[in-house]
Motif scaffolding. Structure first.
Motif, mmCIF file in Angstrom:
data_model
loop_
_atom_site.group_PDB
_atom_site.id
_atom_site.type_symbol
_atom_site.label_atom_id
_atom_site.label_comp_id
_atom_site.label_asym_id
_atom_site.label_seq_id
_atom_site.Cartn_x
_atom_site.Cartn_y
_atom_site.Cartn_z
ATOM 1 N N LEU A 34 -11.794 18.188 55.744
ATOM 2 C CA LEU A 34 -11.280 17.377 56.850
ATOM 3 C C LEU A 34 -12.203 17.542 58.046
ATOM 4 O O LEU A 34 -12.515 18.658 58.453
ATOM 5 C CB LEU A 34 -9.861 17.822 57.206
ATOM 6 C CG LEU A 34 -9.122 16.972 58.255
ATOM 7 C CD1 LEU A 34 -8.875 15.561 57.717
ATOM 8 C CD2 LEU A 34 -7.807 17.641 58.648
ATOM 9 N N ARG A 35 -12.649 16.431 58.614
ATOM 10 C CA ARG A 35 -13.605 16.465 59.717
ATOM 11 C C ARG A 35 -12.946 15.981 61.009
ATOM 12 O O ARG A 35 -12.251 14.960 61.007
ATOM 13 C CB ARG A 35 -14.804 15.585 59.420
ATOM 14 C CG ARG A 35 -15.487 15.860 58.089
ATOM 15 C CD ARG A 35 -16.347 17.102 58.167
ATOM 16 N NE ARG A 35 -17.298 17.161 57.082
ATOM 17 C CZ ARG A 35 -17.123 17.875 55.968
ATOM 18 N NH1 ARG A 35 -16.014 18.562 55.793
ATOM 19 N NH2 ARG A 35 -18.055 17.886 55.031
ATOM 20 N N TRP A 44 -11.816 12.158 59.945
ATOM 21 C CA TRP A 44 -12.008 11.593 58.606
ATOM 22 C C TRP A 44 -11.985 12.721 57.573
ATOM 23 O O TRP A 44 -11.961 13.906 57.913
ATOM 24 C CB TRP A 44 -13.323 10.816 58.525
ATOM 25 C CG TRP A 44 -14.561 11.648 58.566
ATOM 26 C CD1 TRP A 44 -15.266 12.138 57.514
ATOM 27 C CD2 TRP A 44 -15.274 12.077 59.740
ATOM 28 N NE1 TRP A 44 -16.356 12.845 57.928
ATOM 29 C CE2 TRP A 44 -16.383 12.818 59.301
ATOM 30 C CE3 TRP A 44 -15.067 11.907 61.106
ATOM 31 C CZ2 TRP A 44 -17.298 13.394 60.180
ATOM 32 C CZ3 TRP A 44 -15.972 12.470 61.983
ATOM 33 C CH2 TRP A 44 -17.064 13.202 61.528
ATOM 34 N N ARG A 45 -12.000 12.340 56.332
ATOM 35 C CA ARG A 45 -12.007 13.316 55.244
ATOM 36 C C ARG A 45 -13.195 13.034 54.328
ATOM 37 O O ARG A 45 -13.406 11.892 53.900
ATOM 38 C CB ARG A 45 -10.693 13.250 54.448
ATOM 39 C CG ARG A 45 -10.517 14.427 53.477
ATOM 40 C CD ARG A 45 -9.179 14.333 52.761
ATOM 41 N NE ARG A 45 -8.067 14.570 53.646
ATOM 42 C CZ ARG A 45 -7.636 15.775 54.022
ATOM 43 N NH1 ARG A 45 -8.274 16.863 53.607
ATOM 44 N NH2 ARG A 45 -6.589 15.896 54.818
ATOM 45 N N ASP A 46 -13.969 14.079 54.060
ATOM 46 C CA ASP A 46 -15.094 13.963 53.137
ATOM 47 C C ASP A 46 -14.575 14.261 51.734
ATOM 48 O O ASP A 46 -14.420 15.421 51.344
ATOM 49 C CB ASP A 46 -16.201 14.950 53.527
ATOM 50 C CG ASP A 46 -17.365 14.914 52.557
ATOM 51 O OD1 ASP A 46 -17.473 13.926 51.802
ATOM 52 O OD2 ASP A 46 -18.154 15.878 52.548
ATOM 53 N N ARG A 47 -14.287 13.202 51.008
ATOM 54 C CA ARG A 47 -13.693 13.386 49.687
ATOM 55 C C ARG A 47 -14.214 12.312 48.734
ATOM 56 O O ARG A 47 -14.318 11.142 49.109
ATOM 57 C CB ARG A 47 -12.168 13.316 49.773
ATOM 58 C CG ARG A 47 -11.462 13.608 48.444
ATOM 59 C CD ARG A 47 -9.960 13.680 48.662
ATOM 60 N NE ARG A 47 -9.425 12.439 49.199
ATOM 61 C CZ ARG A 47 -8.193 12.309 49.698
ATOM 62 N NH1 ARG A 47 -7.387 13.364 49.752
ATOM 63 N NH2 ARG A 47 -7.769 11.150 50.142
ATOM 64 N N ILE A 48 -14.527 12.743 47.513
ATOM 65 C CA ILE A 48 -14.989 11.807 46.481
ATOM 66 C C ILE A 48 -13.803 11.513 45.562
ATOM 67 O O ILE A 48 -13.285 12.388 44.881
ATOM 68 C CB ILE A 48 -16.148 12.407 45.658
ATOM 69 C CG1 ILE A 48 -17.314 12.794 46.582
ATOM 70 C CG2 ILE A 48 -16.601 11.430 44.591
ATOM 71 C CD1 ILE A 48 -17.953 11.643 47.279
ATOM 72 N N ASP A 60 -19.564 11.783 57.283
ATOM 73 C CA ASP A 60 -19.647 11.762 55.819
ATOM 74 C C ASP A 60 -18.273 11.462 55.221
ATOM 75 O O ASP A 60 -17.482 12.349 54.971
ATOM 76 C CB ASP A 60 -20.215 13.083 55.291
ATOM 77 C CG ASP A 60 -19.520 14.299 55.892
ATOM 78 O OD1 ASP A 60 -18.738 14.145 56.853
ATOM 79 O OD2 ASP A 60 -19.751 15.417 55.403
ATOM 80 N N LEU A 61 -18.039 10.200 54.974
ATOM 81 C CA LEU A 61 -16.711 9.737 54.548
ATOM 82 C C LEU A 61 -16.475 9.895 53.051
ATOM 83 O O LEU A 61 -15.378 9.574 52.581
ATOM 84 C CB LEU A 61 -16.538 8.264 54.917
ATOM 85 C CG LEU A 61 -16.584 7.935 56.418
ATOM 86 C CD1 LEU A 61 -16.599 6.428 56.606
ATOM 87 C CD2 LEU A 61 -15.397 8.545 57.135
ATOM 88 N N GLY A 62 -17.477 10.391 52.310
ATOM 89 C CA GLY A 62 -17.302 10.376 50.852
ATOM 90 C C GLY A 62 -17.173 8.929 50.415
ATOM 91 O O GLY A 62 -17.975 8.081 50.786
ATOM 92 N N ASN A 63 -16.138 8.647 49.621
ATOM 93 C CA ASN A 63 -15.843 7.231 49.354
ATOM 94 C C ASN A 63 -14.395 6.909 49.689
ATOM 95 O O ASN A 63 -13.776 6.028 49.089
ATOM 96 C CB ASN A 63 -16.177 6.835 47.906
ATOM 97 C CG ASN A 63 -15.563 7.790 46.894
ATOM 98 O OD1 ASN A 63 -14.511 8.387 47.162
ATOM 99 N ND2 ASN A 63 -16.199 7.955 45.745
#
Length: 207
Positions: free
Chosen positions: A84-85, A156-160, A193-196
């Protein structure tokens, strides 16, 4: 008679000469002069080594001009927990007049090639996570005198979630501080870096 006087004279002269010779032989010869001692080498006058000319001071960089609109966007501090960013950004009034803010900034993200990214941008933390005070605080009116600063936060969350979809990274943040104001661009040192996930939450302006 004459002969005796001559002999006496001769004897007397001989005696006198002998006395003189003895006196001359008994005279103490003068002491020899002392040999001169070593002469100290003359002291050399120290010669001063010419110092290198002082390098001219490097000129101070010219201050960055204030952007059109009288405010500047600056990257702030960030926090990351379990993907979590939460990142803060500051708006500095670099103009000469007061600057009034109210509500939320309009935000866009661009990639490294300055191409606009398709991101769902909303106000507050939902649906990214539960309540985050920096993002979910109610909007307020903020008046900045010259030199004062306001801040806003992005969440935002950096998650794939799909390995077939390339992750998204925003490297340029574009912000319109208020309706009708010029848009400001900021090239980031830390990407969004939002991942997707494709979701970004925006907080209101705060002093």
């Amino acid at each position: 008679m004459i002969t005796r006087r001559w002999v006496r004279g001769v004897v007397g002269g001989a005696v006198a000469a002998g006395l003189l010779a003895g006196a001359a032989g008994c005279e103490t010869p003068p002491a020899p002069k002392a040999a001169p001692g070593p002469t100290a080498a003359p002291k050399k006058t120290p010669t001063s080594t010419p110092s290198a000319p002082a390098s001219p001071a490097a000129p101070e960089p010219a201050p960055e001009p204030c952007p059109e609109g009288g405010v500047r966007l600056v990257e702030g501090s960030g926090d990351a927990v379990m993907g979590l960013r939460l990142e803060g950004y500051r708006l500095v009034n670099c103009g000469t007049d007061e600057y009034v803010l109210e509500g939320y900034p309009q935000v866009r993200l661009l990639d490294k090639q300055d191409q606009l990214l398709e991101v769902a941008i909303g106000h507050g933390s939902a649906p990214i996570t539960s309540e985050v005070p920096a993002v979910d605080a109610p909007p307020e009116r903020v008046t900045l005198a010259p030199g004062q600063t306001a801040s806003m936060a992005l969440l935002w969350r950096d998650r794939i979630t799909d390995v077939t979809v390339p992750p998204v990274e925003g490297w340029v943040l574009e912000v319109t501080p208020k309706p009708g104001a010029p848009r400001l661009g900021l090239r980031l040192t830390r990407p969004v870096d939002l991942g997707n996930t494709g979701q970004l939450g925006v907080g209101p302006w705060k002093r």
